[in-house]
Design an enzyme around this catalytic site. Structure first.
Site, mmCIF file in Angstrom:
data_model
loop_
_atom_site.group_PDB
_atom_site.id
_atom_site.type_symbol
_atom_site.label_atom_id
_atom_site.label_comp_id
_atom_site.label_asym_id
_atom_site.label_seq_id
_atom_site.Cartn_x
_atom_site.Cartn_y
_atom_site.Cartn_z
ATOM 1 N N VAL A 34 0.876 -1.158 0.008
ATOM 2 C CA VAL A 34 -0.188 0.164 -0.112
ATOM 3 C C VAL A 34 0.906 1.401 -0.079
ATOM 4 C CG1 VAL A 34 -1.944 -0.939 1.248
ATOM 5 C CG2 VAL A 34 -0.098 0.050 2.415
ATOM 6 N N ARG A 73 -2.937 4.132 -11.796
ATOM 7 C CA ARG A 73 -3.764 5.419 -11.777
ATOM 8 C C ARG A 73 -5.066 4.838 -12.530
ATOM 9 N NH1 ARG A 73 -4.713 10.211 -14.682
ATOM 10 N NH2 ARG A 73 -4.719 12.005 -13.118
ATOM 11 N N TYR A 142 -5.481 6.368 -20.496
ATOM 12 C CA TYR A 142 -5.294 5.244 -19.723
ATOM 13 C C TYR A 142 -5.141 3.986 -20.372
ATOM 14 C CZ TYR A 142 -6.835 1.477 -16.622
ATOM 15 O OH TYR A 142 -7.059 0.484 -15.644
ATOM 16 N N LYS A 146 -1.591 1.523 -20.504
ATOM 17 C CA LYS A 146 -1.521 0.335 -20.028
ATOM 18 C C LYS A 146 -0.943 -0.443 -21.121
ATOM 19 C CE LYS A 146 -3.875 -0.469 -16.033
ATOM 20 N NZ LYS A 146 -3.340 -1.314 -14.858
#
Length: 317
Positions: A34, A73, A142, A146
């Site tokens: 985390v 993100r 996005y 990726k």
């Protein structure tokens, strides 16, 4: 000896549920990465700070056999960043490849990367499906980030011998889901009439339990090494059908008005909501035949059961 698995994004939607599932598996010793460890977090969590090209993963990687990289993100409908692509690249490309290089150097054997169907594109035409062999055609920042991460991982795999497994899910739903799916369920719960009763598109989606089951399969299945897999529930629904199924699962029938799709498309264009309209009105179908054949995998949960589990916590409360 249990397989030691590091799950990144352990406080996120997929990562958090994955850590919980792994914790119940006697054959797995899970560690969750985390950004910040909160008071009360259990010993399985380890803080790594912000994820980018400079993150130090050395402590988190000690003794790990497999990485499941869910941290990213996330896609944002109305991104306020001045340069969204740069921001996505910083985390989704730089952060991912930095982790993979350190993982390879630390002796990690396999890297399972949770990518996105957006790598394939934004929509399919009637009677056609996205496949793992398609030429990638990402359209938004996005999806582009990726895809660039996938390419970098495949290069690292060639150079180091690290086994890379890429999974591209469509919309994932389950307990705690957010975004447009959550917004729609809230409207249904309030009995708000929706003008989506005459939509005849087809969309694939994946229940959280199905995605997690596939990830677990890919942890040590030899056939998964250096492969790309698409995943879905294996049942494609129109937006109208999905909302009716959601209403049934919630015990609150969806109130759908039969407004023609062309009229909705026109209204969305006028209001500057073309991207949202595409998700509600357009088709996006995913073919998982290859995933089934290569891995010997079947989605264990139906759409009806997945939706029932999605809302079970709220109903029980």
């Amino acid at each position: 000896m249990p397989k030691r698995v590091l799950v990144t994004g352990a406080s996120g939607f997929v990562g958090g549920h994955l850590v919980t599932r792994f914790a119940a598996e006697p054959s797995v010793a899970v560690r969750g990465a985390v950004r910040v460890k909160l008071e009360g977090d259990d010993s399985r969590r380890i803080a790594v700070g912000e994820i980018n090209g400079d993150t130090d993963w050395s402590e988190a990687l000690q003794g790990q056999h497999v990485i499941v990289h869910t941290a990213a993100r996330a896609h944002i409908m109305d991104d306020a960043a001045a340069d969204p692509l740069t921001e996505f690249r910083r985390v989704n490309v730089g952060g991912t490849l930095n982790l993979a290089r350190q993982a390879a150097a630390a002796g990690v054997g396999r890297f399972v990367f949770i990518s996105s169907i957006k790598v394939n594109g934004e929509q399919t035409t009637s009677g056609q499906w996205f496949t793992a062999d398609d030429v990638p055609a990402p359209e938004d920042p996005y999806g582009i980030s990726k895809r660039e991460a996938e390419e970098g991982l495949q290069k690292i795999a060639e150079e180091t011998g690290l086994e890379v497994v890429i999974i591209r899910p469509p919309l994932v739903y389950g307990p705690g889901v957010k975004g447009n799916f959550a917004n729609m369920t809230k409207l249904i719960a309030k009995g708000f009439p929706l003008p989506l009763g005459a939509i005849h598109n087809k969309r694939s989606l994946v229940a959280l339990d199905n995605l997690i089951d596939l990830i677990i399969n890919c942890i040590d299945n030899p056939a998964a090494a250096n492969e790309v897999f698409l995943v879905s529930d294996g049942e494609d629904l129109s937006t109208s059908e999905l909302l009716r199924c959601v209403g049934k699962a919630m015990g609150q029938p969806a109130r759908l008005l039969p407004v023609p799709a062309k009229l909705l498309q026109f209204g969305a264009t006028v209001l500057g909501k073309k991207a949202l309209a595409q998700r509600l009105l357009g088709s996006l179908q995913v073919e998982i035949y290859r995933t089934r054949e290569v891995l010997g995998w079947e989605p264990p949960v139906s759409v009806a059961e997945g939706l029932k589990r999605c809302f079970k916590t709220n109903q029980d409360g």
